[in-house]
Design a protein around this motif. Sequence first.
Motif, PDB file in Angstrom:
ATOM      1  N   VAL A 199       0.863  -1.181   0.000  1.00 49.97           N
ATOM      2  CA  VAL A 199       0.000   0.000   0.000  1.00 49.97           C
ATOM      3  C   VAL A 199       0.899   1.230   0.000  1.00 49.97           C
ATOM      4  O   VAL A 199       1.819   1.328   0.808  1.00 49.97           O
ATOM      5  CB  VAL A 199      -0.921   0.014   1.242  1.00 49.97           C
ATOM      6  CG1 VAL A 199      -1.790   1.254   1.260  1.00 49.97           C
ATOM      7  CG2 VAL A 199      -1.763  -1.245   1.282  1.00 49.97           C
ATOM      8  N   SER A 200       0.631   2.160  -0.933  1.00 53.55           N
ATOM      9  CA  SER A 200       1.427   3.384  -1.049  1.00 53.55           C
ATOM     10  C   SER A 200       0.510   4.593  -1.091  1.00 53.55           C
ATOM     11  O   SER A 200      -0.569   4.542  -1.680  1.00 53.55           O
ATOM     12  CB  SER A 200       2.255   3.372  -2.332  1.00 53.55           C
ATOM     13  OG  SER A 200       3.123   2.292  -2.371  1.00 53.55           O
ATOM     14  N   GLY A 228      -1.612  17.137  -6.104  1.00 55.37           N
ATOM     15  CA  GLY A 228      -2.805  16.576  -5.494  1.00 55.37           C
ATOM     16  C   GLY A 228      -2.491  15.338  -4.681  1.00 55.37           C
ATOM     17  O   GLY A 228      -1.488  15.263  -3.983  1.00 55.37           O
ATOM     18  N   PHE A 229      -3.319  14.305  -4.844  1.00 55.07           N
ATOM     19  CA  PHE A 229      -3.287  13.104  -4.013  1.00 55.07           C
ATOM     20  C   PHE A 229      -3.004  11.877  -4.874  1.00 55.07           C
ATOM     21  O   PHE A 229      -3.453  11.779  -6.016  1.00 55.07           O
ATOM     22  CB  PHE A 229      -4.634  12.940  -3.314  1.00 55.07           C
ATOM     23  CG  PHE A 229      -4.766  11.674  -2.535  1.00 55.07           C
ATOM     24  CD1 PHE A 229      -4.129  11.521  -1.318  1.00 55.07           C
ATOM     25  CD2 PHE A 229      -5.522  10.625  -3.025  1.00 55.07           C
ATOM     26  CE1 PHE A 229      -4.242  10.335  -0.596  1.00 55.07           C
ATOM     27  CE2 PHE A 229      -5.646   9.438  -2.320  1.00 55.07           C
ATOM     28  CZ  PHE A 229      -4.999   9.305  -1.104  1.00 55.07           C
ATOM     29  N   TYR A 230      -2.288  10.909  -4.289  1.00 52.56           N
ATOM     30  CA  TYR A 230      -1.974   9.656  -4.964  1.00 52.56           C
ATOM     31  C   TYR A 230      -2.088   8.511  -3.967  1.00 52.56           C
ATOM     32  O   TYR A 230      -1.635   8.629  -2.826  1.00 52.56           O
ATOM     33  CB  TYR A 230      -0.540   9.704  -5.512  1.00 52.56           C
ATOM     34  CG  TYR A 230      -0.035   8.383  -6.005  1.00 52.56           C
ATOM     35  CD1 TYR A 230      -0.305   7.955  -7.298  1.00 52.56           C
ATOM     36  CD2 TYR A 230       0.706   7.553  -5.180  1.00 52.56           C
ATOM     37  CE1 TYR A 230       0.158   6.735  -7.749  1.00 52.56           C
ATOM     38  CE2 TYR A 230       1.177   6.338  -5.626  1.00 52.56           C
ATOM     39  CZ  TYR A 230       0.893   5.936  -6.914  1.00 52.56           C
ATOM     40  OH  TYR A 230       1.348   4.722  -7.353  1.00 52.56           O
ATOM     41  N   ALA A 231      -2.688   7.400  -4.376  1.00 48.24           N
ATOM     42  CA  ALA A 231      -2.745   6.177  -3.560  1.00 48.24           C
ATOM     43  C   ALA A 231      -2.731   4.975  -4.495  1.00 48.24           C
ATOM     44  O   ALA A 231      -3.282   5.036  -5.601  1.00 48.24           O
ATOM     45  CB  ALA A 231      -3.987   6.152  -2.686  1.00 48.24           C
ATOM     46  N   VAL A 281      10.371   4.108  -0.051  1.00 44.36           N
ATOM     47  CA  VAL A 281      10.355   5.513  -0.430  1.00 44.36           C
ATOM     48  C   VAL A 281      10.550   5.500  -1.934  1.00 44.36           C
ATOM     49  O   VAL A 281      11.516   4.901  -2.421  1.00 44.36           O
ATOM     50  CB  VAL A 281      11.492   6.298   0.262  1.00 44.36           C
ATOM     51  CG1 VAL A 281      11.506   7.733  -0.201  1.00 44.36           C
ATOM     52  CG2 VAL A 281      11.368   6.201   1.768  1.00 44.36           C
ATOM     53  N   LYS A 282       9.630   6.140  -2.688  1.00 47.72           N
ATOM     54  CA  LYS A 282       9.718   5.988  -4.139  1.00 47.72           C
ATOM     55  C   LYS A 282       9.192   7.193  -4.896  1.00 47.72           C
ATOM     56  O   LYS A 282       8.379   7.972  -4.378  1.00 47.72           O
ATOM     57  CB  LYS A 282       8.990   4.732  -4.590  1.00 47.72           C
ATOM     58  CG  LYS A 282       7.577   4.573  -4.066  1.00 47.72           C
ATOM     59  CD  LYS A 282       7.076   3.169  -4.350  1.00 47.72           C
ATOM     60  CE  LYS A 282       5.814   2.845  -3.606  1.00 47.72           C
ATOM     61  NZ  LYS A 282       5.372   1.478  -3.841  1.00 47.72           N
ATOM     62  N   LEU A 283       9.695   7.318  -6.113  1.00 46.96           N
ATOM     63  CA  LEU A 283       9.212   8.282  -7.092  1.00 46.96           C
ATOM     64  C   LEU A 283       8.560   7.485  -8.199  1.00 46.96           C
ATOM     65  O   LEU A 283       9.175   6.586  -8.773  1.00 46.96           O
ATOM     66  CB  LEU A 283      10.354   9.132  -7.651  1.00 46.96           C
ATOM     67  CG  LEU A 283      11.091   9.988  -6.639  1.00 46.96           C
ATOM     68  CD1 LEU A 283      12.294  10.657  -7.299  1.00 46.96           C
ATOM     69  CD2 LEU A 283      10.167  11.033  -6.033  1.00 46.96           C
ATOM     70  N   ILE A 284       7.304   7.803  -8.501  1.00 52.24           N
ATOM     71  CA  ILE A 284       6.510   7.030  -9.443  1.00 52.24           C
ATOM     72  C   ILE A 284       6.107   7.944 -10.600  1.00 52.24           C
ATOM     73  O   ILE A 284       5.658   9.065 -10.367  1.00 52.24           O
ATOM     74  CB  ILE A 284       5.246   6.479  -8.749  1.00 52.24           C
ATOM     75  CG1 ILE A 284       5.645   5.676  -7.522  1.00 52.24           C
ATOM     76  CG2 ILE A 284       4.412   5.655  -9.708  1.00 52.24           C
ATOM     77  CD1 ILE A 284       4.590   5.603  -6.471  1.00 52.24           C
ATOM     78  N   TYR A 285       6.259   7.452 -11.834  1.00 53.11           N
ATOM     79  CA  TYR A 285       5.887   8.218 -13.021  1.00 53.11           C
ATOM     80  C   TYR A 285       5.000   7.361 -13.913  1.00 53.11           C
ATOM     81  O   TYR A 285       5.265   6.176 -14.096  1.00 53.11           O
ATOM     82  CB  TYR A 285       7.130   8.623 -13.823  1.00 53.11           C
ATOM     83  CG  TYR A 285       8.133   9.404 -13.020  1.00 53.11           C
ATOM     84  CD1 TYR A 285       7.998  10.776 -12.865  1.00 53.11           C
ATOM     85  CD2 TYR A 285       9.213   8.762 -12.414  1.00 53.11           C
ATOM     86  CE1 TYR A 285       8.923  11.492 -12.110  1.00 53.11           C
ATOM     87  CE2 TYR A 285      10.132   9.471 -11.673  1.00 53.11           C
ATOM     88  CZ  TYR A 285       9.990  10.835 -11.528  1.00 53.11           C
ATOM     89  OH  TYR A 285      10.887  11.534 -10.786  1.00 53.11           O
ATOM     90  N   GLY A 288       5.473   3.751   1.112  1.00 53.64           N
ATOM     91  CA  GLY A 288       4.686   2.532   1.055  1.00 53.64           C
ATOM     92  C   GLY A 288       5.136   1.528   2.098  1.00 53.64           C
ATOM     93  O   GLY A 288       6.223   1.640   2.657  1.00 53.64           O
ATOM     94  N   PHE A 289       4.270   0.557   2.360  1.00 49.65           N
ATOM     95  CA  PHE A 289       4.643  -0.560   3.220  1.00 49.65           C
ATOM     96  C   PHE A 289       3.953  -1.821   2.701  1.00 49.65           C
ATOM     97  O   PHE A 289       2.943  -1.744   2.014  1.00 49.65           O
ATOM     98  CB  PHE A 289       4.317  -0.296   4.690  1.00 49.65           C
ATOM     99  CG  PHE A 289       2.858  -0.220   4.999  1.00 49.65           C
ATOM    100  CD1 PHE A 289       2.177   0.977   4.876  1.00 49.65           C
ATOM    101  CD2 PHE A 289       2.158  -1.329   5.447  1.00 49.65           C
ATOM    102  CE1 PHE A 289       0.822   1.068   5.162  1.00 49.65           C
ATOM    103  CE2 PHE A 289       0.811  -1.249   5.754  1.00 49.65           C
ATOM    104  CZ  PHE A 289       0.145  -0.046   5.591  1.00 49.65           C
TER     105      PHE A 289
END
Length: 187
Positions: A29-30, A50-53, A161-165, A181-182
């Motif tokens: 879950v991130s 904004g928001f990301y999940a 810990v991540k950067l997502i594109y 995330g965990f």
Amino acid sequence: MQKLYFFFFTFLLSVIVYAQPSKGEFINVSMGFGLTSPYNETDTDMNSNGFYAQGEYIWSPRSWFGVRPYVGVVITSGEAKVKRAGAPDYKIQTNAALLGAKVRLAAPIPYVAPFIETGFGVSIGSFETFTEEENLKKSGIITHIPLTLGLAIGRKHNYEVKLIYYYQEQVRQVTGAAALGFSFPID
């Protein structure tokens, strides 16, 4: 809202779980800070936030390799920070659900394991890219290519810990996030 963040981070730090680069099956879950930028950067200094999940099912047959189907949501909107006299109001936004699958390659290093992920997916929602060079407004399903760079950290690599594109060619924008995330095992 601060109590919700406090509860979330307290829970995150108190759970002892296992994550890739371990073998097995997991749920990840991130959550994070969502961002969207146009492909063609202009002098308007435009991006949106904004928001990301996201949630992922992880199948990891090797400590350095995993397959990760995912489902997520990103909600961002924004306008140009610098407006010129007589110029229209430039803006960019994404309100979408994300579906797809990625593969992860990780370096199984103790305590800090760098990783990279890529794959293929679809974004379902509404998208708008209005810049000097683009005037695109779409709703529905478009394809995207995900790319994630990050670190699995902790004694058992249980936090990320991540950067997502997400590269969305059809609307000429890159949507992404800076996320935490965990993971927890399901096998």
